[in-house]
Design a protein around this motif. Structure first.
Motif, PDB file in Angstrom:
ATOM      1  N   ALA A   1       0.819  -1.208   0.000  1.00 61.30           N
ATOM      2  CA  ALA A   1       0.000   0.000   0.000  1.00 61.30           C
ATOM      3  C   ALA A   1       0.855   1.260   0.000  1.00 61.30           C
ATOM      4  O   ALA A   1       1.345   1.671   1.050  1.00 61.30           O
ATOM      5  CB  ALA A   1      -0.921  -0.005   1.212  1.00 61.30           C
ATOM      6  N   PRO A   2       1.045   1.882  -1.167  1.00 55.51           N
ATOM      7  CA  PRO A   2       1.785   3.145  -1.201  1.00 55.51           C
ATOM      8  C   PRO A   2       1.052   4.228  -0.410  1.00 55.51           C
ATOM      9  O   PRO A   2      -0.174   4.264  -0.382  1.00 55.51           O
ATOM     10  CB  PRO A   2       1.815   3.513  -2.685  1.00 55.51           C
ATOM     11  N   ASN A   3       1.822   5.098   0.224  1.00 53.19           N
ATOM     12  CA  ASN A   3       1.209   6.212   0.965  1.00 53.19           C
ATOM     13  C   ASN A   3       1.369   7.537   0.228  1.00 53.19           C
ATOM     14  O   ASN A   3       1.018   8.581   0.749  1.00 53.19           O
ATOM     15  CB  ASN A   3       1.797   6.316   2.371  1.00 53.19           C
ATOM     16  N   GLY A   4       1.929   7.490  -0.992  1.00 52.88           N
ATOM     17  CA  GLY A   4       2.127   8.702  -1.779  1.00 52.88           C
ATOM     18  C   GLY A   4       3.462   9.375  -1.543  1.00 52.88           C
ATOM     19  O   GLY A   4       3.917  10.154  -2.371  1.00 52.88           O
ATOM     20  N   LYS A   5       4.121   9.072  -0.427  1.00 51.66           N
ATOM     21  CA  LYS A   5       5.389   9.720  -0.107  1.00 51.66           C
ATOM     22  C   LYS A   5       6.570   9.102  -0.849  1.00 51.66           C
ATOM     23  O   LYS A   5       7.641   9.678  -0.881  1.00 51.66           O
ATOM     24  CB  LYS A   5       5.631   9.669   1.400  1.00 51.66           C
ATOM     25  N   GLY A   6       6.369   7.939  -1.442  1.00 52.26           N
ATOM     26  CA  GLY A   6       7.441   7.259  -2.155  1.00 52.26           C
ATOM     27  C   GLY A   6       7.366   7.415  -3.662  1.00 52.26           C
ATOM     28  O   GLY A   6       8.129   6.782  -4.381  1.00 52.26           O
ATOM     29  N   ALA A   7       6.478   8.263  -4.160  1.00 51.50           N
ATOM     30  CA  ALA A   7       6.267   8.365  -5.611  1.00 51.50           C
ATOM     31  C   ALA A   7       7.539   8.738  -6.363  1.00 51.50           C
ATOM     32  O   ALA A   7       7.865   8.125  -7.384  1.00 51.50           O
ATOM     33  CB  ALA A   7       5.146   9.361  -5.911  1.00 51.50           C
ATOM     34  N   ALA A   8       8.280   9.719  -5.889  1.00 50.81           N
ATOM     35  CA  ALA A   8       9.502  10.143  -6.581  1.00 50.81           C
ATOM     36  C   ALA A   8      10.539   9.025  -6.562  1.00 50.81           C
ATOM     37  O   ALA A   8      11.216   8.776  -7.561  1.00 50.81           O
ATOM     38  CB  ALA A   8      10.061  11.412  -5.952  1.00 50.81           C
ATOM     39  N   CYS A   9      10.641   8.341  -5.435  1.00 54.11           N
ATOM     40  CA  CYS A   9      11.578   7.223  -5.334  1.00 54.11           C
ATOM     41  C   CYS A   9      11.154   6.096  -6.273  1.00 54.11           C
ATOM     42  O   CYS A   9      11.978   5.518  -6.971  1.00 54.11           O
ATOM     43  CB  CYS A   9      11.650   6.733  -3.896  1.00 54.11           C
ATOM     44  N   ALA A  10       9.875   5.795  -6.309  1.00 61.77           N
ATOM     45  CA  ALA A  10       9.364   4.743  -7.189  1.00 61.77           C
ATOM     46  C   ALA A  10       9.643   5.073  -8.646  1.00 61.77           C
ATOM     47  O   ALA A  10      10.060   4.205  -9.418  1.00 61.77           O
ATOM     48  CB  ALA A  10       7.873   4.530  -6.953  1.00 61.77           C
ATOM     49  N   GLU A  11       9.432   6.321  -9.039  1.00 67.14           N
ATOM     50  CA  GLU A  11       9.734   6.721 -10.411  1.00 67.14           C
ATOM     51  C   GLU A  11      11.207   6.554 -10.731  1.00 67.14           C
ATOM     52  O   GLU A  11      11.572   6.091 -11.805  1.00 67.14           O
ATOM     53  CB  GLU A  11       9.298   8.169 -10.650  1.00 67.14           C
ATOM     54  N   TYR A  12      12.061   6.914  -9.794  1.00 64.39           N
ATOM     55  CA  TYR A  12      13.502   6.763  -9.990  1.00 64.39           C
ATOM     56  C   TYR A  12      13.877   5.288 -10.134  1.00 64.39           C
ATOM     57  O   TYR A  12      14.601   4.892 -11.040  1.00 64.39           O
ATOM     58  CB  TYR A  12      14.266   7.412  -8.825  1.00 64.39           C
ATOM     59  N   ILE A  13      13.381   4.450  -9.222  1.00 66.74           N
ATOM     60  CA  ILE A  13      13.680   3.025  -9.263  1.00 66.74           C
ATOM     61  C   ILE A  13      13.166   2.387 -10.547  1.00 66.74           C
ATOM     62  O   ILE A  13      13.830   1.566 -11.159  1.00 66.74           O
ATOM     63  CB  ILE A  13      13.080   2.316  -8.028  1.00 66.74           C
ATOM     64  N   ASP A  14      11.986   2.818 -10.993  1.00 65.14           N
ATOM     65  CA  ASP A  14      11.389   2.253 -12.200  1.00 65.14           C
ATOM     66  C   ASP A  14      11.968   2.847 -13.481  1.00 65.14           C
ATOM     67  O   ASP A  14      11.597   2.431 -14.577  1.00 65.14           O
ATOM     68  CB  ASP A  14       9.878   2.448 -12.180  1.00 65.14           C
ATOM     69  N   GLY A  15      12.831   3.856 -13.356  1.00 64.51           N
ATOM     70  CA  GLY A  15      13.447   4.459 -14.514  1.00 64.51           C
ATOM     71  C   GLY A  15      12.535   5.402 -15.268  1.00 64.51           C
ATOM     72  O   GLY A  15      12.693   5.630 -16.460  1.00 64.51           O
ATOM     73  N   LEU A  16      11.556   5.965 -14.572  1.00 66.77           N
ATOM     74  CA  LEU A  16      10.611   6.896 -15.203  1.00 66.77           C
ATOM     75  C   LEU A  16      11.092   8.324 -15.044  1.00 66.77           C
ATOM     76  O   LEU A  16      11.772   8.647 -14.074  1.00 66.77           O
ATOM     77  CB  LEU A  16       9.227   6.749 -14.557  1.00 66.77           C
ATOM     78  N   PRO A  17      10.740   9.182 -15.974  1.00 65.62           N
ATOM     79  CA  PRO A  17      11.122  10.595 -15.794  1.00 65.62           C
ATOM     80  C   PRO A  17      10.387  11.183 -14.603  1.00 65.62           C
ATOM     81  O   PRO A  17       9.240  10.848 -14.335  1.00 65.62           O
ATOM     82  CB  PRO A  17      10.679  11.261 -17.101  1.00 65.62           C
TER      83      PRO A  17
END
Length: 138
Positions: free
Chosen positions: A121-137
């Motif tokens: 369950a994401p809490n929204g605070k990890g979105a930037a980290c998730a994008e970085y890990i997933d290789g998304l801009p």
């Protein structure tokens, strides 16, 4: 444990985080009392073989889903200030060629847990980290 409960819970974010921090504080205390060297018993042992997989998953999934960092990042040293012994422990493990050949990465840990647990369950605070890990801009 507390980490898995928090990871899967869409509610009680503060309570879940506090429980995980308490567990990490306990690991920090154990490492601070070590006889010598960076490991739980002073030198590398079977304890690290067990603990490494757990702490790797905690570090990766907490950052990805909750924006909570167990390990210091180049832009945020706060985790290293709170848990310096854990930082030294990870660094000592990563200095071992055998560990480097077997250790996981944030992408794999973040994506292999949801199918195993049913959900995270994401809490929204990890979105930037998730994008970085997933290789998304972003």
């Amino acid at each position: 444990g507390s980490w898995m409960s928090w990871l899967r819970s869409p509610v009680s974010d503060a309570a879940g985080r506090a429980a995980v921090e308490s567990r990490l504080d306990a690991v920090e205390d154990v490492l601070a009392r070590r006889p010598e060297g960076p490991f739980v018993l002073g030198k590398f042992s079977i304890v690290e073989c067990h603990l490494a997989g757990i702490l790797e998953r905690v570090a990766a999934s907490s950052a990805y889903f909750k924006g909570f960092f167990v390990r210091s990042t180049p832009s945020d040293r706060s985790a290293g200030q709170r848990w310096p012994m854990i930082q030294q422990w990870f660094s000592a493990l990563e200095a071992r060629p055998a560990f480097r050949s077997l250790c996981g990465d944030f992408f794999t840990h973040s994506h292999d847990l949801p199918p195993q647990l049913g959900t995270c369950a994401p809490n929204g605070k990890g979105a930037a980290c998730a994008e970085y890990i997933d290789g998304l801009p972003g």
